[in-house]
Design a protein around this motif. Structure first.
Motif, PDB file in Angstrom:
ATOM      1  N   TYR A 255     -54.266  30.228  28.503  1.00  0.00           N
ATOM      2  CA  TYR A 255     -53.726  29.475  29.807  1.00  0.00           C
ATOM      3  C   TYR A 255     -53.136  28.512  30.050  1.00  0.00           C
ATOM      4  CZ  TYR A 255     -59.103  31.426  28.365  1.00  0.00           C
ATOM      5  OH  TYR A 255     -60.440  32.711  28.394  1.00  0.00           O
ATOM      6  N   GLN A 256     -52.645  29.316  31.479  1.00  0.00           N
ATOM      7  CA  GLN A 256     -51.546  28.234  32.590  1.00  0.00           C
ATOM      8  C   GLN A 256     -52.106  27.191  32.796  1.00  0.00           C
ATOM      9  OE1 GLN A 256     -48.704  28.904  30.975  1.00  0.00           O
ATOM     10  NE2 GLN A 256     -49.849  30.554  29.903  1.00  0.00           N
ATOM     11  N   VAL A 257     -52.543  26.099  32.446  1.00  0.00           N
ATOM     12  CA  VAL A 257     -53.308  24.433  33.065  1.00  0.00           C
ATOM     13  C   VAL A 257     -53.016  24.057  31.534  1.00  0.00           C
ATOM     14  CG1 VAL A 257     -54.751  25.911  34.232  1.00  0.00           C
ATOM     15  CG2 VAL A 257     -55.845  24.757  32.021  1.00  0.00           C
ATOM     16  N   GLU A 258     -52.340  22.247  32.546  1.00  0.00           N
ATOM     17  CA  GLU A 258     -52.508  21.616  31.993  1.00  0.00           C
ATOM     18  C   GLU A 258     -53.432  21.553  30.714  1.00  0.00           C
ATOM     19  OE1 GLU A 258     -51.844  16.643  32.534  1.00  0.00           O
ATOM     20  OE2 GLU A 258     -52.002  17.711  33.712  1.00  0.00           O
ATOM     21  N   LYS A 259     -53.159  21.026  28.886  1.00  0.00           N
ATOM     22  CA  LYS A 259     -54.424  21.048  28.683  1.00  0.00           C
ATOM     23  C   LYS A 259     -53.710  20.684  26.873  1.00  0.00           C
ATOM     24  CE  LYS A 259     -52.502  26.028  26.716  1.00  0.00           C
ATOM     25  NZ  LYS A 259     -51.722  26.484  27.940  1.00  0.00           N
ATOM     26  N   HIS A 260     -55.119  19.750  26.074  1.00  0.00           N
ATOM     27  CA  HIS A 260     -54.715  19.022  25.356  1.00  0.00           C
ATOM     28  C   HIS A 260     -55.278  18.774  24.317  1.00  0.00           C
ATOM     29  CE1 HIS A 260     -50.972  17.195  27.668  1.00  0.00           C
ATOM     30  NE2 HIS A 260     -51.869  16.408  28.301  1.00  0.00           N
ATOM     31  N   ILE A 261     -55.630  19.222  23.310  1.00  0.00           N
ATOM     32  CA  ILE A 261     -56.619  19.725  22.706  1.00  0.00           C
ATOM     33  C   ILE A 261     -56.396  18.615  21.071  1.00  0.00           C
ATOM     34  CG2 ILE A 261     -58.168  20.440  20.356  1.00  0.00           C
ATOM     35  CD1 ILE A 261     -57.495  21.350  24.101  1.00  0.00           C
ATOM     36  N   TYR A 262     -57.163  17.382  21.285  1.00  0.00           N
ATOM     37  CA  TYR A 262     -56.787  16.634  20.457  1.00  0.00           C
ATOM     38  C   TYR A 262     -57.798  16.143  18.829  1.00  0.00           C
ATOM     39  CZ  TYR A 262     -54.654  14.277  24.359  1.00  0.00           C
ATOM     40  OH  TYR A 262     -53.784  14.368  25.464  1.00  0.00           O
TER      41      TYR A 262
END
Length: 161
Positions: free
Chosen positions: A88-95
């Motif tokens: 997916y070409q959106v800002e994404k952060h998985i912590y």
């Protein structure tokens, strides 16, 4: 022998979360879509999922162009979410981090599924860490003391004032 160790690590991740939030329970896709519609989040807005599980909510939001961040303490689910969101070409952060250490300062909406015993503590946490106007989408369990905005059959949307 190595497979037994891997299996024990995987299973322990699912048991561990029961004591620190809620067990993994998949969210129904029609509920996710309805809640995202009701929240009126648009492309470029920011959604944080506390306990993002398999990433279903984050994927639905990313498909709409919403910037997503997820927090998960189960290593297996964290890896699954990272993998599923890769394209997916959106800002994404998985912590791989506890929801109690989440940065909510820029969130336009926060999605969560918690057990009753955590709701009072989480309401206080949200009021301190979210900006005014942040929407809180709670799946199944309800909050006391937060302004109710919408309800559905399985969820409610609250507003941080």
């Amino acid at each position: 022998m190595i497979w037994l160790v891997v299996l024990l690590v995987a299973v322990s991740g699912f048991l561990y979360v029961v004591f620190f939030g809620a067990p993994y329970v998949p969210t129904f896709q029609k509920d996710i879509d309805r809640l995202l519609d009701l929240s009126k989040l648009k492309a470029g807005d920011s959604l944080v999922d506390l306990g993002c599980g398999d990433g279903k909510v984050l994927i639905a939001a990313a498909k709409r162009g919403i910037h997503v961040s997820g927090y998960e303490i189960n290593l297996v689910l964290w890896l699954i979410t990272k993998w599923r969101l890769r394209s997916y070409q959106v800002e994404k952060h998985i912590y791989l981090r506890s929801m109690w250490r989440a940065d909510l300062s820029k969130a336009d909406a926060v999605f969560l599924f918690l057990q009753d015993r955590w709701m009072v503590k989480m309401a206080k946490y949200l009021q301190v860490h979210c900006k005014p106007g942040t929407q809180v989408i709670s799946y199944v369990f309800s909050f006391e003391g937060l302004k109710l905005r919408h309800t559905t059959r399985n969820a409610a949307i609250y507003l941080i004032e």
